[in-house]
Design a protein around this motif. Sequence first.
Motif, PDB file in Angstrom:
ATOM      1  N   GLY A  77      -3.591 -14.328 -10.075  1.00 16.66           N
ATOM      2  CA  GLY A  77      -4.875 -15.005 -10.226  1.00 16.66           C
ATOM      3  C   GLY A  77      -6.018 -14.030 -10.422  1.00 16.66           C
ATOM      4  N   ASP A  78      -5.993 -12.920  -9.695  1.00 11.69           N
ATOM      5  CA  ASP A  78      -7.025 -11.904  -9.859  1.00 11.69           C
ATOM      6  C   ASP A  78      -7.033 -11.345 -11.276  1.00 11.69           C
ATOM      7  OD1 ASP A  78      -7.773 -12.143  -7.234  1.00 11.69           O
ATOM      8  OD2 ASP A  78      -6.620 -10.424  -6.535  1.00 11.69           O
ATOM      9  N   ARG A  79      -5.853 -11.230 -11.871  1.00  8.69           N
ATOM     10  CA  ARG A  79      -5.743 -10.571 -13.169  1.00  8.69           C
ATOM     11  C   ARG A  79      -6.012 -11.516 -14.332  1.00  8.69           C
ATOM     12  NH1 ARG A  79      -2.717  -7.682  -9.681  1.00  8.69           N
ATOM     13  NH2 ARG A  79      -2.280  -5.486 -10.144  1.00  8.69           N
ATOM     14  N   VAL A  80      -5.341 -12.676 -14.353  1.00 10.40           N
ATOM     15  CA  VAL A  80      -5.401 -13.536 -15.537  1.00 10.40           C
ATOM     16  C   VAL A  80      -6.392 -14.679 -15.389  1.00 10.40           C
ATOM     17  CG1 VAL A  80      -2.993 -12.984 -16.013  1.00 10.40           C
ATOM     18  CG2 VAL A  80      -3.543 -15.103 -14.816  1.00 10.40           C
ATOM     19  N   GLY A  81      -6.929 -14.872 -14.202  1.00 10.82           N
ATOM     20  CA  GLY A  81      -7.901 -15.940 -13.974  1.00 10.82           C
ATOM     21  C   GLY A  81      -7.427 -16.870 -12.877  1.00 10.82           C
ATOM     22  N   ARG A  82      -8.303 -17.122 -11.913  1.00 10.51           N
ATOM     23  CA  ARG A  82      -7.910 -17.939 -10.765  1.00 10.51           C
ATOM     24  C   ARG A  82      -7.762 -19.416 -11.138  1.00 10.51           C
ATOM     25  NH1 ARG A  82     -11.834 -14.136  -8.696  1.00 10.51           N
ATOM     26  NH2 ARG A  82     -10.778 -12.592  -7.385  1.00 10.51           N
ATOM     27  N   PRO A 194     -14.857 -23.506 -12.512  1.00 15.34           N
ATOM     28  CA  PRO A 194     -15.243 -22.266 -13.190  1.00 15.34           C
ATOM     29  C   PRO A 194     -14.103 -21.254 -13.137  1.00 15.34           C
ATOM     30  CG  PRO A 194     -16.873 -22.938 -11.539  1.00 15.34           C
ATOM     31  CD  PRO A 194     -15.655 -23.741 -11.294  1.00 15.34           C
ATOM     32  N   GLU A 195     -13.968 -20.478 -14.186  1.00 14.59           N
ATOM     33  CA  GLU A 195     -12.956 -19.422 -14.218  1.00 14.59           C
ATOM     34  C   GLU A 195     -13.514 -18.157 -13.596  1.00 14.59           C
ATOM     35  OE1 GLU A 195     -10.104 -18.400 -13.822  1.00 14.59           O
ATOM     36  OE2 GLU A 195      -9.177 -18.951 -15.746  1.00 14.59           O
ATOM     37  N   SER A 196     -12.656 -17.407 -12.942  1.00 16.86           N
ATOM     38  CA  SER A 196     -13.063 -16.118 -12.385  1.00 16.86           C
ATOM     39  C   SER A 196     -11.851 -15.219 -12.308  1.00 16.86           C
ATOM     40  CB  SER A 196     -13.672 -16.290 -10.984  1.00 16.86           C
ATOM     41  OG  SER A 196     -12.702 -16.743 -10.057  1.00 16.86           O
ATOM     42  N   ARG A 197     -12.095 -13.921 -12.381  1.00 13.77           N
ATOM     43  CA  ARG A 197     -11.031 -12.929 -12.204  1.00 13.77           C
ATOM     44  C   ARG A 197     -11.657 -11.678 -11.633  1.00 13.77           C
ATOM     45  NH1 ARG A 197     -11.346 -14.033 -17.497  1.00 13.77           N
ATOM     46  NH2 ARG A 197      -9.271 -14.947 -17.509  1.00 13.77           N
ATOM     47  N   ASP A 198     -10.849 -10.746 -11.227  1.00 13.75           N
ATOM     48  CA  ASP A 198     -11.350  -9.506 -10.655  1.00 13.75           C
ATOM     49  C   ASP A 198     -11.220  -8.386 -11.686  1.00 13.75           C
ATOM     50  OD1 ASP A 198     -11.997  -7.283  -9.221  1.00 13.75           O
ATOM     51  OD2 ASP A 198     -10.700  -7.717  -7.514  1.00 13.75           O
ATOM     52  N   PRO A 199     -12.330  -7.945 -12.303  1.00 12.48           N
ATOM     53  CA  PRO A 199     -12.240  -6.927 -13.345  1.00 12.48           C
ATOM     54  C   PRO A 199     -11.897  -5.546 -12.813  1.00 12.48           C
ATOM     55  CG  PRO A 199     -14.530  -7.430 -12.859  1.00 12.48           C
ATOM     56  CD  PRO A 199     -13.710  -8.410 -12.095  1.00 12.48           C
ATOM     57  N   THR A 200     -11.954  -5.370 -11.488  1.00 13.67           N
ATOM     58  CA  THR A 200     -11.660  -4.043 -10.924  1.00 13.67           C
ATOM     59  C   THR A 200     -10.177  -3.833 -10.678  1.00 13.67           C
ATOM     60  OG1 THR A 200     -11.870  -4.730  -8.606  1.00 13.67           O
ATOM     61  CG2 THR A 200     -13.891  -4.129  -9.769  1.00 13.67           C
ATOM     62  N   VAL A 201      -9.372  -4.892 -10.804  1.00 12.28           N
ATOM     63  CA  VAL A 201      -7.941  -4.758 -10.525  1.00 12.28           C
ATOM     64  C   VAL A 201      -7.282  -3.886 -11.577  1.00 12.28           C
ATOM     65  CG1 VAL A 201      -5.760  -6.013 -10.403  1.00 12.28           C
ATOM     66  CG2 VAL A 201      -7.787  -6.950  -9.315  1.00 12.28           C
ATOM     67  N   VAL A 202      -6.462  -2.963 -11.106  1.00  6.10           N
ATOM     68  CA  VAL A 202      -5.736  -2.074 -12.009  1.00  6.10           C
ATOM     69  C   VAL A 202      -4.249  -2.165 -11.698  1.00  6.10           C
ATOM     70  CG1 VAL A 202      -7.657  -0.485 -12.300  1.00  6.10           C
ATOM     71  CG2 VAL A 202      -6.040  -0.122 -10.427  1.00  6.10           C
ATOM     72  N   GLY A 203      -3.439  -1.713 -12.641  1.00  9.80           N
ATOM     73  CA  GLY A 203      -2.001  -1.719 -12.431  1.00  9.80           C
ATOM     74  C   GLY A 203      -1.392  -3.083 -12.674  1.00  9.80           C
ATOM     75  N   ARG A 204      -0.061  -3.089 -12.735  1.00 10.66           N
ATOM     76  CA  ARG A 204       0.664  -4.336 -12.943  1.00 10.66           C
ATOM     77  C   ARG A 204       0.970  -5.018 -11.612  1.00 10.66           C
ATOM     78  NH1 ARG A 204       5.310  -2.302 -17.271  1.00 10.66           N
ATOM     79  NH2 ARG A 204       3.874  -1.695 -18.956  1.00 10.66           N
ATOM     80  N   PRO A 205       1.207  -6.334 -11.648  1.00 17.96           N
ATOM     81  CA  PRO A 205       1.649  -6.999 -10.418  1.00 17.96           C
ATOM     82  C   PRO A 205       2.930  -6.354  -9.893  1.00 17.96           C
ATOM     83  CG  PRO A 205       1.052  -8.617 -12.081  1.00 17.96           C
ATOM     84  CD  PRO A 205       1.032  -7.287 -12.764  1.00 17.96           C
ATOM     85  N   ALA A 245       9.760   0.558  -0.514  1.00 17.73           N
ATOM     86  CA  ALA A 245       9.201   0.480  -1.862  1.00 17.73           C
ATOM     87  C   ALA A 245       7.697   0.219  -1.834  1.00 17.73           C
ATOM     88  CB  ALA A 245       9.911  -0.620  -2.657  1.00 17.73           C
ATOM     89  N   GLU A 246       7.251  -0.624  -0.900  1.00 13.85           N
ATOM     90  CA  GLU A 246       5.821  -0.902  -0.801  1.00 13.85           C
ATOM     91  C   GLU A 246       5.049   0.355  -0.391  1.00 13.85           C
ATOM     92  OE1 GLU A 246       4.412  -4.401  -1.529  1.00 13.85           O
ATOM     93  OE2 GLU A 246       6.165  -3.646  -2.588  1.00 13.85           O
ATOM     94  N   GLY A 247       5.664   1.199   0.423  1.00 17.60           N
ATOM     95  CA  GLY A 247       5.001   2.429   0.831  1.00 17.60           C
ATOM     96  C   GLY A 247       4.867   3.431  -0.298  1.00 17.60           C
ATOM     97  N   ARG A 248       5.735   3.327  -1.293  1.00 17.93           N
ATOM     98  CA  ARG A 248       5.727   4.283  -2.404  1.00 17.93           C
ATOM     99  C   ARG A 248       4.993   3.766  -3.637  1.00 17.93           C
ATOM    100  NH1 ARG A 248      12.080   6.372  -2.248  1.00 17.93           N
ATOM    101  NH2 ARG A 248      11.938   7.477  -0.245  1.00 17.93           N
ATOM    102  N   ASN A 249       4.772   2.452  -3.703  1.00 15.21           N
ATOM    103  CA  ASN A 249       4.141   1.849  -4.877  1.00 15.21           C
ATOM    104  C   ASN A 249       2.640   2.128  -4.869  1.00 15.21           C
ATOM    105  OD1 ASN A 249       3.142   0.084  -6.891  1.00 15.21           O
ATOM    106  ND2 ASN A 249       4.831  -1.342  -6.542  1.00 15.21           N
ATOM    107  N   ALA A 250       2.112   2.541  -6.010  1.00 13.84           N
ATOM    108  CA  ALA A 250       0.673   2.820  -6.092  1.00 13.84           C
ATOM    109  C   ALA A 250      -0.152   1.543  -5.988  1.00 13.84           C
ATOM    110  CB  ALA A 250       0.360   3.529  -7.418  1.00 13.84           C
ATOM    111  N   HIS A 251       0.416   0.407  -6.364  1.00 11.98           N
ATOM    112  CA  HIS A 251      -0.302  -0.869  -6.319  1.00 11.98           C
ATOM    113  C   HIS A 251       0.604  -1.928  -5.685  1.00 11.98           C
ATOM    114  CE1 HIS A 251      -3.224   1.056  -8.921  1.00 11.98           C
ATOM    115  NE2 HIS A 251      -2.265   1.337  -9.774  1.00 11.98           N
ATOM    116  N   PRO A 252       0.892  -1.819  -4.389  1.00  7.36           N
ATOM    117  CA  PRO A 252       1.831  -2.744  -3.746  1.00  7.36           C
ATOM    118  C   PRO A 252       1.202  -4.104  -3.476  1.00  7.36           C
ATOM    119  CG  PRO A 252       0.900  -1.275  -2.109  1.00  7.36           C
ATOM    120  CD  PRO A 252       0.362  -0.822  -3.445  1.00  7.36           C
ATOM    121  N   MET A 253       2.048  -5.124  -3.402  1.00  7.65           N
ATOM    122  CA  MET A 253       1.531  -6.437  -3.038  1.00  7.65           C
ATOM    123  C   MET A 253       1.306  -6.525  -1.533  1.00  7.65           C
ATOM    124  SD  MET A 253       4.751  -9.068  -3.365  1.00  7.65           S
ATOM    125  CE  MET A 253       6.089  -9.102  -2.163  1.00  7.65           C
TER     126      MET A 253
END
Length: 508
Positions: A77-82, A194-205, A245-253
Motif C-alpha cells: 500500500g505504501d508503494r503502489v497506493g493505499r 483519496p489516493e496516497s502513497r509514501d514517496p520515501t519508501v525504497v527497495g522492493r517488498p 533473513a529479516e536481520g540481514r535484509n536491508a528492507h525487511p518487513m
Amino acid sequence: MVEAASGELRSDSAAGRWVILTTVLGAGMAFLDGTVVNIALPRIGQDLDASFAGLSWIANGYLLTLASLILVGGAVGDRVGRRRTYLAGAVGFALASLLCALAPSVEGLVAARLLQGVGGAFLVPGSLALIQTSFHPDDRAKAIGAWAGLAGVTTAIGPFLGGWLVEVASWRWVFLLNLPLAVVVVVVGLRHLPESRDPTVVGRPDLAGAALGVLGLAGATYGLIEENVPIGVLGLAVLVAFVVAEGRNAHPMMPLSVFRSRQFSGANGVTFAVYGALGAVLFLLSLVLQVALGYSPLAAGSATVPLTLVMLALSSRSGALARRIGPRIPMTVGPSVITVGLLLMLRIEVGGSYVTQVLPALLVFSAGLVTTVAPLTATVLAATDERHAGVASGINNAVSRTAGLLAVAALPLVAGFDASGSVGPAALLDGFHRAVLVGAGLTAVGAAVAALTIRADVLVIDGDGDGDQGVAVPSGAGEGEAAPEPCFHCAVSGTPPPVERPSATMAD
C-alpha cells in the motif's frame, strides 16, 4: 472521482463521512468474518463431515495467510497506493468469500479461507491508514473515534447475525454476506477515497521474508494440528530462518531493531499471551455451547455479545486511565483479571445456567480484556519513535494473529482431542476445561511480563525517541491534540489498530 486531496478532509464534511463509511464497511467484513465463522463451525462440521482438525484448519487457514502477509500488504500500500491496495483487498476478500460459500468439501473451504486471508492482508492494514492519510491532522483523532464506534457496532452484531443466518438459512450465508458489503466498498471507494502513497519508501517488498513466514507458520501449524512432529520442527526451523533473513535484509518487513526497546518487546509478549488465550477460548466456546450444552446457533452467538458490549462501553475510559496512571498497572492487572475469568469458565457444565455459569465468566474475562487492550495498544505505538509507529503497529498486529493461529493449532495437543475424528460432547467439555487452565497460565505469564518490562512512564513525552524513557506520541497526535482513542473492537477481532505507515523500512 475523489472529492478532496489526501490529508485535507474534515470529519464533518460529506467527503469525510464517505471515507469513514467506506473504511468501516471494508474493515467490518474482516471483523464480521472473525466472529461469525466460529459460530458456524458446528454446522459446517455436520454438513461437510469435518474432523476436529478440519474445523481447526477452517479457522486457521484465514489466520495463516493473514498473519504471514499483513506486513507485506501494508508495504505494498505504501508503494503502489493505499486506496488501490485497499480496494484490491476488498475484491479479493469478496471473491474468496464466494468460494467459501460454494465450497463442496472441507479441503475446498480451507483453500478458500487461505485466499480470504490473502485478501484480508491487503484490506486490513489499509482501513485506518486511509483515515490517517486522508484527514486533516486536526480531525484525525475525531475521525478515528467515529471509525472505532461504527466498526464496533459491526463487531457487536456479528455473533448474533452469524447465529441467525446459520439457524434460519445456512452457514454458507455467513460468507455470502461479504459480497454486498464489498460491492459498496468498491463503488463508493472508487469515487470518494483519496489516493496516497509514501514517496520515501525504497527497495522492493520483502517477498522472501513473506515466503519464509508463510512456510514457517504453515509447518508449525500443521505439526500442531496433525501432531506431526517432524513437520512441526521443520516449520520452527523455517521460522528461525525467517528471523535470520529479516536481520540481514536491508528492507525487511519485520525490522528486528524495534525489538531493542524493552517496552516494545514486553508489550508484544503480553500481546502474544492475551491474544493466544483469547483465540483458543473463543474458538472452543462456540463449539462447547452448541455441541456440549445444546445451544442453538442463534443462542450461542448471542451468548458472547456481552463481551463486545463491555469493550464498547469501557474502552475509552480504560484508555484515559492508562494516560493518567501509565500502562504498567493496567497491563498487569488486566491479564490477571482475564486469568480469573478463565478460571471461572471451569464452572461451565452440562445443565448449568447461562446466567450463573457462562455470563459471570464472560463479564470478568471482558473486564480484564478492556483493562488490557487500550494501554497495550498505546504502549506498542509509544515504544518506538514516531517514524516507526506504522511498523510497530503492523508487527503487533501480526503477533496477535500469530498467537491466535498457534493457540488454535495447539488445541488437540493441549485439550487431548483426537484431531482425526469428531469430538463428542463430554470429551469437548473436558478438553475445554483443560484448555482454559492452560490459557489461564498463559495470561498469568502475560501479567508477569508486563510487571517486569513495562514502565509506568512509557507514555510520557520527552522527545528522545528511544522507546524506554517515553517517546513522541503516535503519528497524528501532535502538540495539543489528543492521541487517537484505542480501538476497542480490535481485541475481539484480534486486530490491534494499524496506523499510518510512515515508511516500510527503518532506515536510520
